[in-house]
Enzyme design. Structure first.
Site, short mmCIF file in Angstrom:
data_model
loop_
_atom_site.label_atom_id
_atom_site.label_comp_id
_atom_site.label_asym_id
_atom_site.label_seq_id
_atom_site.Cartn_x
_atom_site.Cartn_y
_atom_site.Cartn_z
N HIS A 181 -1.53 -4.94 -5.10
CA HIS A 181 -1.68 -4.15 -6.03
C HIS A 181 -0.76 -4.21 -7.24
CE1 HIS A 181 -3.52 -2.95 -2.11
NE2 HIS A 181 -2.43 -2.79 -1.79
N HIS A 206 -6.58 -8.72 4.28
CA HIS A 206 -5.71 -7.49 4.63
C HIS A 206 -6.27 -6.91 6.01
CE1 HIS A 206 -4.51 -7.40 0.24
NE2 HIS A 206 -5.56 -7.80 -0.14
N TYR A 260 -1.96 -1.27 11.65
CA TYR A 260 -1.82 -2.64 11.64
C TYR A 260 -1.87 -3.45 12.97
CZ TYR A 260 0.14 -1.87 6.87
OH TYR A 260 0.01 -1.32 5.64
N ASN A 310 -2.20 -12.90 2.60
CA ASN A 310 -2.04 -11.56 2.51
C ASN A 310 -0.72 -11.51 1.86
OD1 ASN A 310 -1.48 -9.03 3.30
ND2 ASN A 310 -2.25 -9.24 5.45
N SER A 330 -5.82 -3.91 7.07
CA SER A 330 -6.26 -2.72 7.15
C SER A 330 -7.44 -2.46 6.00
CB SER A 330 -5.41 -1.51 6.88
OG SER A 330 -4.78 -1.74 5.42
#
Length: 150
Positions: free
Chosen positions: A83, A103, A22, A77, A105
């Site tokens: 998910h 996001h 991150y 974010n 990453s």
């Protein structure tokens, strides 16, 4: 122009949590840099580790449930809720203003359970794997969309 940035769980630790993934820049630093780059934009930032807070804010700003909630775009974010949360997806789907998924990453290059985003198809745009610069890119995208829609 008013843009709201909503960050989900564990993003309060940005700059300290898993810096190899991150990065080392805090959200405060990211916000200062964006404000310097786009002084004409009023940025509002909120972070919560609680799913219901994120849903409430999405409804407030995106569905205009309160008069003071009007914004031109939302940057979301959702962290791990990306998910797992159908409820968050439903809140994004009701938004009448652009929602940009960010996001830090590249979720498609991480663990298999992170590959699926429940939000991508209800967001107007997604920025993935650009580090914290993804927030600036999202602001730029919202500004550009606002200019082209006039």
């Amino acid at each position: 122009m008013r843009i709201v940035i909503l960050n989900g769980p564990n993003l309060n630790l940005l700059g300290r949590r898993e810096p190899a993934i991150y990065g080392t820049r805090s959200m405060e630093q990211v916000l200062l840099d964006i404000q310097r780059t786009y002084p004409e934009v009023y940025l509002e930032y909120k972070q919560s580790n609680h799913e219901g807070d994120l849903i409430d804010w999405l409804q407030q700003y995106g569905c205009h449930l309160e008069p003071h909630g009007k914004a031109d775009g939302i940057i979301l974010n959702a962290g791990g809720y990306t998910h797992t949360s159908v409820a968050l997806r439903d809140a994004v789907a009701c938004s009448t203003i652009p929602v940009v998924e960010v996001h830090v990453s590249d979720i498609t290059q991480r663990e298999a359970f992170r590959h699926l985003s429940l939000l991508t198809d209800v967001c107007q745009h997604s920025i993935v794997g650009q580090g914290v610069d993804g927030y600036r890119q999202a602001v730029e995208w919202i500004i550009t969309q606002a200019k082209t829609s006039k």
